[in-house]
Design an enzyme around this catalytic site. Structure first.
Site, mmCIF file in Angstrom:
data_model
loop_
_atom_site.group_PDB
_atom_site.id
_atom_site.type_symbol
_atom_site.label_atom_id
_atom_site.label_comp_id
_atom_site.label_asym_id
_atom_site.label_seq_id
_atom_site.Cartn_x
_atom_site.Cartn_y
_atom_site.Cartn_z
ATOM 1 N N GLU A 1 38.706 62.140 44.464
ATOM 2 C CA GLU A 1 38.478 60.708 44.638
ATOM 3 C C GLU A 1 39.561 60.072 45.506
ATOM 4 O O GLU A 1 39.273 59.178 46.309
ATOM 5 C CB GLU A 1 38.420 60.021 43.273
ATOM 6 N N GLU B 1 33.990 66.779 36.295
ATOM 7 C CA GLU B 1 33.920 65.844 35.173
ATOM 8 C C GLU B 1 32.747 66.089 34.237
ATOM 9 O O GLU B 1 32.868 65.933 33.020
ATOM 10 C CB GLU B 1 33.875 64.403 35.705
#
Length: 256
Positions: A109, A129
């Protein structure tokens, strides 16, 4: 120290140093935020390079050990959000990610949030995730805006690894080089940024941020009314550029 800050003239290098994987807990994120806030507020600093210590991980993202110990998924990560800069108010200076290894989850990210990216040819990018029962928040918002939807969904849902070559092919990375050359390549890119007019750079970043969601006619109107654009046009540097060209000399930028 989990965050090292080194200044080289108008360039600041921010190194995440948390062995073994440069994972980021809330305290580290706030330290990164403090470093990027100083970068934002120092008029003499023009560009930041973010990298990870070591040669295996750029960053493994969210510190799952801290999470297992009770740190909340929505903890206080500081004014810039997770990683210190992606949501930092008023940041209109370029951030270069020097990706020296794996960029995982929140580390990926940060790469997506950077303005420019130099990566090792051994780097890989992926989101893990969903295997931990959560989603990549910023990745879910950013990745589909940067690559085809079907591929973005595959990466987000399955955690498939994206090689540095693939990342460059899809436009997520500006340059791929051997591992030992990553930081020097990022520094060379930063030098190229420093060579141009700072207010023009800031106006470009601000305009992209504030107009990319608009239809083109509305974007033109927003650009011309934008404070950063107007400040650039009214600046000494906007006069210095043409004058330097006419004089046959390098321009001397003041940022004013």
């Amino acid at each position: 120290m989990s965050v090292h800050v080194d200044r080289r003239g108008p360039i600041v290098e921010i190194t995440l140093d948390r062995p073994k994987a440069n994972a980021i807990d809330a305290a580290t994120s706030r330290r990164l935020g403090e470093a990027f806030s100083r970068f934002r507020d120092d008029a003499d600093l023009r560009v930041a390079i973010l990298t990870g210590a070591g040669d295996r991980f750029f960053s493994a993202g969210w510190d799952l050990k801290a999470a297992a110990a009770g740190e909340d998924y929505e903890a206080d990560y500081g004014p810039g959000g997770f990683g210190g800069f992606p949501e930092l108010p008023g940041l209109a200076k370029p951030v270069i990610a020097a990706v020296n290894g794996l960029a995982v989850g929140g580390g990926f990210e940060l790469v997506l949030a950077a303005d420019l990216v130099v990566a090792s040819d051994e780097a890989e990018f992926f989101f893990g995730e969903t295997a931990a029962g959560v989603i990549p928040d910023a990745g879910t918002l950013r990745l589909p805006r940067l690559m085809p939807s079907a591929l973005a969904k595959e990466l987000l849902i399955t955690g498939r690894r994206l090689s540095a070559a693939e990342a460059m092919a899809w436009g997520l990375v500006n340059e791929v080089c051997p591992p030992n050359d990553v930081l020097e390549a990022a520094r060379a890119l930063a030098d190229r940024v420093v060579a141009v007019a700072p207010l023009a750079v800031q106006a470009i970043l601000a305009a992209i941020r504030d107009t990319q969601h608009l239809a083109l006619p509305d974007a033109y109107a927003a650009l011309r009314a934008h404070s950063a654009y107007q400040a650039m046009l009214a600046s000494e540097d906007a006069r210095e550029g043409p004058q330097a060209f006419a004089d046959g000399r390098p321009p001397e930028w003041t940022g004013r």
